[in-house]
Design a protein around this motif. Structure first.
Motif, mmCIF file in Angstrom:
data_model
loop_
_atom_site.group_PDB
_atom_site.id
_atom_site.type_symbol
_atom_site.label_atom_id
_atom_site.label_comp_id
_atom_site.label_asym_id
_atom_site.label_seq_id
_atom_site.Cartn_x
_atom_site.Cartn_y
_atom_site.Cartn_z
ATOM 1 N N ARG A 25 0.770 -1.350 0.018
ATOM 2 C CA ARG A 25 0.109 0.009 0.044
ATOM 3 C C ARG A 25 0.928 1.226 0.012
ATOM 4 N N LEU A 26 2.110 1.201 0.759
ATOM 5 C CA LEU A 26 2.832 2.286 0.832
ATOM 6 C C LEU A 26 3.560 2.340 -0.364
ATOM 7 N N ALA A 33 2.324 9.446 -6.002
ATOM 8 C CA ALA A 33 2.945 10.652 -5.639
ATOM 9 C C ALA A 33 3.911 11.074 -6.684
ATOM 10 N N GLU A 34 4.693 10.161 -7.177
ATOM 11 C CA GLU A 34 6.121 10.548 -7.959
ATOM 12 C C GLU A 34 5.104 10.765 -9.419
ATOM 13 N N GLU A 35 4.286 9.894 -9.761
ATOM 14 C CA GLU A 35 3.857 10.230 -11.311
ATOM 15 C C GLU A 35 3.095 11.606 -11.132
#
Length: 111
Positions: A25-26, A33-35
């Motif tokens: 999940r993390l 978030a990176e995308e």
């Protein structure tokens, strides 16, 4: 005793499975978030394309006025009385400036 060992192993296996799910999940949250940081919003991409020159073309040169560039010739400042200063004609150096040069609008010569 085998029942206690079996239930301890089952509890450890359940804890490991929960840890693995949390890790997955993390990792998914980190990837999303990176995308989002790599892909700009539609409006941002449009604004960036307006500012950037087309591929293969050099960027436009920067435009700076001489006053903003603090242009310095290295020569010492000349006293106003030597060249006529701000109010004296740049041609005769004796009469007051009364005529404007076009198209720049500089007040520079007498009539």
């Amino acid at each position: 005793e085998l029942g206690v060992a079996g239930s301890a192993a089952a509890a450890e296996e359940a804890a490991l499975a929960a840890a693995l799910e949390e890790s997955a999940r993390l990792e998914e949250t980190r990837r999303k978030a990176e995308e989002q940081t790599l892909v700009p919003e539609v409006g941002e991409a449009y604004r960036a394309s307006e500012a950037a020159p087309p591929p293969g073309e050099p960027p436009p040169p920067a435009t700076v006025s001489l006053a903003d560039a603090s242009f310095d010739t290295g020569r010492p400042a000349v006293p106003e009385s030597t060249l006529g200063g701000e109010t004296t004609c740049i041609i005769c150096f004796s009469n007051a400036k009364s005529h404007v040069a076009g198209p720049c609008g500089h007040l520079c010569a007498c009539g």
